[in-house]
Design an enzyme around this catalytic site. Sequence first.
Site, PDB file in Angstrom:
ATOM      1  N   GLY A   8       0.826  -1.214   0.000  1.00 57.23           N
ATOM      2  CA  GLY A   8       0.000   0.000   0.000  1.00 57.23           C
ATOM      3  C   GLY A   8       0.852   1.253   0.000  1.00 57.23           C
ATOM      4  N   THR A  10       1.545   3.360  -2.269  1.00 58.49           N
ATOM      5  CA  THR A  10       1.110   4.518  -3.058  1.00 58.49           C
ATOM      6  C   THR A  10      -0.004   5.325  -2.377  1.00 58.49           C
ATOM      7  OG1 THR A  10      -0.437   3.111  -4.251  1.00 58.49           O
ATOM      8  CG2 THR A  10       1.717   3.464  -5.286  1.00 58.49           C
ATOM      9  N   ALA A  86      -1.897  -2.132   2.821  1.00 58.26           N
ATOM     10  CA  ALA A  86      -2.771  -2.291   1.649  1.00 58.26           C
ATOM     11  C   ALA A  86      -4.119  -2.912   2.025  1.00 58.26           C
ATOM     12  CB  ALA A  86      -2.073  -3.157   0.615  1.00 58.26           C
ATOM     13  N   TYR A 182      -7.105   5.350  14.437  1.00 61.75           N
ATOM     14  CA  TYR A 182      -8.351   6.100  14.246  1.00 61.75           C
ATOM     15  C   TYR A 182      -8.161   6.946  12.988  1.00 61.75           C
ATOM     16  CZ  TYR A 182     -10.321   4.268  18.473  1.00 61.75           C
ATOM     17  OH  TYR A 182     -10.869   3.395  19.386  1.00 61.75           O
ATOM     18  N   HIS A 184      -7.213   9.266  10.212  1.00 62.12           N
ATOM     19  CA  HIS A 184      -6.077  10.191  10.101  1.00 62.12           C
ATOM     20  C   HIS A 184      -6.020  10.708   8.674  1.00 62.12           C
ATOM     21  CE1 HIS A 184      -4.811   6.016   9.782  1.00 62.12           C
ATOM     22  NE2 HIS A 184      -3.891   6.390   8.913  1.00 62.12           N
TER      23      HIS A 184
END
Length: 343
Positions: A8, A10, A86, A182, A184
């Site tokens: 993940g 990107t 991801a 949480y 963000h």
Amino acid sequence: MKSALITGITGQDGSYLTEWLLEQGYTVHGLVRRSSTTQRTRLDHLFHDTSIYNQRLFLHYADLDDTTTIRRILTRTAPDEVYHLAGQSHVGASFEIPETTCQFTAMGTLKLLEILRDLDKRPRFAHISSSEIFGRPLESPQNEMTPMRPVTPYGVAKAFATQMVTLYRESFGLFACNAICYNHESPRRGESFVTRKITRAAAAISMGLQNELVLGSLDTVRDWGYAPDYVQGMWLMLQQETADDFILATGTQHTVENFLAAAFDAVDLDWRPYVRQDKAFMRPSEVQRLIGDPSKAFRQLNWKANVTLPELAKEMVQHDREQLLAKNASSLSETSPRNSTAS
Ligand SMILES: C[C@H]1O[C@H](OP(=O)(O)OP(=O)(O)OC[C@H]2O[C@@H](n3cnc4c(=O)[nH]c(N)nc43)[C@H](O)[C@@H]2O)[C@@H](O)[C@@H](O)C1=O
């Protein structure tokens, strides 16, 4: 020199984590899904010829369900740390595509754990979990001991993945942590999440480019922090002597309406005349209120969220205004008579 692999890479968190790790001297490998475009907007600046980091950052093609390729990449790169970011992360979309959500968010994590379990050199592992695992919690704020009660397909998938990480830590001895994050946000947040949808609209409305913002529920409560703070928390977890789970949150609560007010305040507008609610953006089952207790992360990692909601909203709106100004300027220069061969 340490090395890390990020799934993940990107995304919003992936790009901030990459910057943070490169700054700490790491070599960074990222897994990316193959697509027809090679543009990686959030990472492009790091690959630029002038970037001091472009020799320490590498991308590899692999989907989360392609275990053969992931195993090969992990064996060849032998990272010290793996950050698993991801997965399908949109809660609203998880009602439309629950199978895909579970395939990547839940099973994708299990597949990764299975690969790590077999490796000779096992890297430390951080799973980026979510407050959605608490769903309709029995206590507020939630801490690491709060029972999981997910009420969305995404929350259920994350609860499965979180529990698997704990199981692999306890049963197979993996150094595996859950970063229970949480909400963000940042200027790099995807445009379909509520904060970015709001800041983009506030920017566009203030510039006369949009008249209306259509939203779903305005009274849900979230604990919104600043993404660059959170990636440092993820990293700190893997620098400890023992693996554990940590809540990353601000410990403050705000409604969607509060965020709206903060974003429109940043451009000196009242949000009320511009906002309309539509059922299309309401969820079949809503997580009404989530607030995290980050005291364990503060005590053990010396981590805390540093950015307040008005500061966050202001930074996002300013970024969106600059982006719109740049876009307008470039479309104007494209149509300017001075650039035209006919002039
Ligand atoms: C921690 C958790 O954080 C995120 O999940 P989320 O909290 O669902 O984030 P969101 O920005 O999609 O919604 C926040 C609230 O805003 C309400 N809302 C109103 N109107 C719209 C609206 O028009 N769009 C959206 N998206 N939400 C809306 C919506 O119903 C919800 O109550 C993901 O990163 C997730 O991956 C994750 O792990």
